[in-house]
Design an enzyme around this catalytic site. Structure first.
Site, PDB file in Angstrom:
ATOM      1  N   HIS A 237      20.024 -27.204   1.043  1.00  0.00           N
ATOM      2  CA  HIS A 237      20.704 -26.630  -0.065  1.00  0.00           C
ATOM      3  C   HIS A 237      20.243 -27.577  -1.460  1.00  0.00           C
ATOM      4  O   HIS A 237      19.993 -26.777  -2.455  1.00  0.00           O
ATOM      5  CB  HIS A 237      22.241 -26.768  -0.020  1.00  0.00           C
ATOM      6  CG  HIS A 237      22.825 -28.163  -0.060  1.00  0.00           C
ATOM      7  ND1 HIS A 237      23.107 -29.155   0.856  1.00  0.00           N
ATOM      8  CD2 HIS A 237      23.455 -28.664  -1.290  1.00  0.00           C
ATOM      9  CE1 HIS A 237      23.689 -30.110   0.521  1.00  0.00           C
ATOM     10  NE2 HIS A 237      23.935 -29.993  -0.826  1.00  0.00           N
ATOM     11  N   LYS A 241      15.833 -30.280  -5.491  1.00  0.00           N
ATOM     12  CA  LYS A 241      15.951 -31.418  -6.263  1.00  0.00           C
ATOM     13  C   LYS A 241      14.709 -32.402  -6.215  1.00  0.00           C
ATOM     14  O   LYS A 241      14.516 -33.269  -6.830  1.00  0.00           O
ATOM     15  CB  LYS A 241      17.019 -32.371  -6.182  1.00  0.00           C
ATOM     16  CG  LYS A 241      18.494 -31.795  -6.256  1.00  0.00           C
ATOM     17  CD  LYS A 241      19.669 -32.822  -6.028  1.00  0.00           C
ATOM     18  CE  LYS A 241      20.956 -32.105  -6.651  1.00  0.00           C
ATOM     19  NZ  LYS A 241      22.096 -32.964  -6.149  1.00  0.00           N
ATOM     20  N   HIS A 290      24.481 -21.951  -3.727  1.00  0.00           N
ATOM     21  CA  HIS A 290      25.486 -22.784  -3.523  1.00  0.00           C
ATOM     22  C   HIS A 290      26.287 -23.590  -4.559  1.00  0.00           C
ATOM     23  O   HIS A 290      27.190 -24.086  -4.598  1.00  0.00           O
ATOM     24  CB  HIS A 290      24.947 -23.811  -2.608  1.00  0.00           C
ATOM     25  CG  HIS A 290      24.041 -24.743  -3.244  1.00  0.00           C
ATOM     26  ND1 HIS A 290      22.669 -24.611  -3.246  1.00  0.00           N
ATOM     27  CD2 HIS A 290      24.433 -26.200  -3.506  1.00  0.00           C
ATOM     28  CE1 HIS A 290      22.247 -25.694  -4.020  1.00  0.00           C
ATOM     29  NE2 HIS A 290      23.170 -26.580  -3.964  1.00  0.00           N
TER      30      HIS A 290
END
Lengths: 368, 368
Positions: A237, A241, A290
């Protein structure tokens, strides 16, 4: 006349047996799942040889033992813990010597190993056992026990050797597939871990979110396939990043509007990273969504309610719960009870109320 | 007497055929490689049915066509480009209707599609064709052509249907395995790309190093297995940088001694990240050692000469070549010719002279 008739009938039976074998072979080879193969191989052994029981043992190369590893629910779960040395029993002998064996009076064979019978409360009278051979390597042993219609014959052995060749391919393919699966999950997990190592405050976050998702998936009685998609989504998820700069990712304090905008790119970025991977197409929607909110005030697409993919709604709860229950630079961790209260407060606005209602009982209060 | 004898002989032949089928099934199912399965299925079709030629076609669901995709070197490479609509030929009919067919006089069958014969300079007289069915889905068609010993019979069809069931499982397993393989490589590549996106100066580095390694691997005539290990090592060689902070990774200017020490941790870190992944155990040594120098002045273990794993020596050359031929904050890119000169200058000190000698002719001067 009589003798040719008999030959012709015997031949007829042999043809039927071979047809049966081919059908069983198709069935066995139509799976890459070791436990499915094992169950089908055992059934095939029983059917083909009119035997009372069948078993398949594999060699554990670390301990040089044969193990049953019978799947749950199958008859003989007692055998699950039984391990046989390569010098024990007819099976051990067959594994060591790679030579098929018929033993029609088990009691009088010095190799017979009664411990297995005791463990399973079973009486073995006759045994037929063949090595599972793949390219000269012994993978294990296939065994049938107690022929119902008389002694095991040479014809039985011929059929059984053919069956074991087919089972051996299926076992080897399943091994290769399993190894690749492990590699796939391994690299995904390793990279999620490595990503977290940049941010000391989020260490273990991915693993915990995965764990929470597993609990709620179990509570929702998800099937194997859906569970896998949910867990992969949980692991991946935050993968977007990976491209976020440390200055933002690890900033100790509130982000500026611009920094927050860059940070919130990560869900889109994550979906993008995964977009070329066909096998992950089912994972992308949940990674993408998400950070959507149930009331439509989330990002990136301001989806609301059931327009948000189900697994994204689950991850949102798990993700926030973990953030709340771990220390951050600017605040101490909440207790699980406090975090549950907060989830309930935001149920219906930030979170799907159904998911919150399922989540809280699924997570123990003294959670790790 | 005569008739029972004949039945008995016929039965004997049937048994032999089924035994043959089982053996072929083992062989076909002992691979997860689509092209190996295809070749073995074609051979099996010919052997089992005494046919002149065999072929296996799969359905391309994007175009609804059957394609041969015959592997290089096989007879009939001409067929490689032939694609058949699902409404064309006996094969198209079988794929569409999922019903096995015998056509003992191809010329008089209205479905017969002569274009394939023309493409392959071949004359088809009789055809037996069966659908490759897996759990109700048609994956393709298995065909045998021109029975040598007479017309195709019902017994032939029975055998061929059994064979096609076995081939279908093998095809499906290979598809699943291939998809997982793609996912594995996909995630590795996607993450290598994402990692690079943090450092604008190294964009595309991983892909180029992989490309150079492929060229040198080809020049060294590496086998399929070794090539895969080399390429995976090339893709993953810098994966340890995932944990390096931007302040160091993206610094525009020389690193301090301390920063350099942290940066040089990346090869060790990379090996560590991969250490739990069984299927990548062959990749770890090259990732670990890609900054070792031939003269022993590299890191992390100051290995020298042939103590440095071969693939690490290759990656070292490819890695440095790419660094030299791309712009950096503190200097412009060298031309390939200048970089080759530099490799030669450092041959025997920084680099393995053999690798440099192989590398230069393998890379075109006007390289991308």
């Amino acid at each position: 006349m009589e003798s040719t008739d008999r030959i012709s009938t015997d031949n007829g039976i042999q043809i039927e047996k071979f047809k049966q074998l081919v059908g069983l072979a198709s069935l066995i080879n139509s799976s890459l799942d070791q436990s499915v193969i094992r169950m089908r191989a055992i059934e095939a052994a029983k059917t083909l040889l009119n035997a009372e029981e069948g078993s398949m043992m594999l060699i554990d190369r670390n301990t040089n033992e044969l193990y049953f590893d019978v799947v749950a629910g199958e008859t003989g779960t007692l055998l699950k813990k039984v391990r046989i040395g390569l010098d024990q029993g007819v099976a051990g002998w067959v594994a060591t010597n790679a030579v098929p064996q018929i033993v029609n009076d088990a009691g009088s064979d010095p190799r017979f190993y009664s411990a297995v019978d005791k463990a399973a409360s079973f009486e073995t009278r006759s045994i037929i056992a063949v090595p599972l051979l793949f390219q000269g390597r012994v993978l294990g042993v296939l065994e049938a026990v107690n022929k119902i219609t008389g002694p095991f014959t040479q014809e039985d052995l011929d059929l059984f050797v053919s069956l074991s060749d087919l089972v051996a391919s299926a076992v080897e393919n399943a091994n290769l597939h399993e190894e690749l699966r492990e590699a796939f999950f391994g690299i995904v997990l390793a990279l999620a871990d490595a990503l977290e190592s940049r941010d000391t405050y989020t260490g273990g976050h991915t693993q915990r979110v995965r764990h929470y998702c597993q609990s709620i998936g179990t509570a929702l009685q998800l099937g194997k396939n859906d569970m896998e998609i949910l867990l992969l989504s949980a692991i991946l998820h935050d993968i977007g990043k990976i491209g976020v700069r440390d200055a933002i990712l690890c900033k100790e304090g509130p982000l500026t509007r611009e920094e927050a905008a860059l940070m919130s790119e990560h869900s889109k970025k994550g979906a993008e990273i995964l977009s070329n991977i066909k096998a992950l197409r089912n994972v992308i929607p949940s990674v993408m969504a998400h950070h959507e909110r149930f009331d439509g005030n989330g990002y990136p697409d301001r989806l609301s309610g059931e327009d948000i993919p189900m697994f994204a709604r689950i991850i949102a709860v798990a993700d926030t719960f973990d953030a709340m229950t771990t220390d951050r630079p600017y605040r101490k961790a909440l207790t699980p009870a406090e975090a549950f209260a907060e989830l309930l407060r935001c149920s219906g606005t930030q979170f799907d109320p159904d998911v919150v209602a399922k989540f809280i009982p699924a997570i123990p209060e003294e959670t790790e």
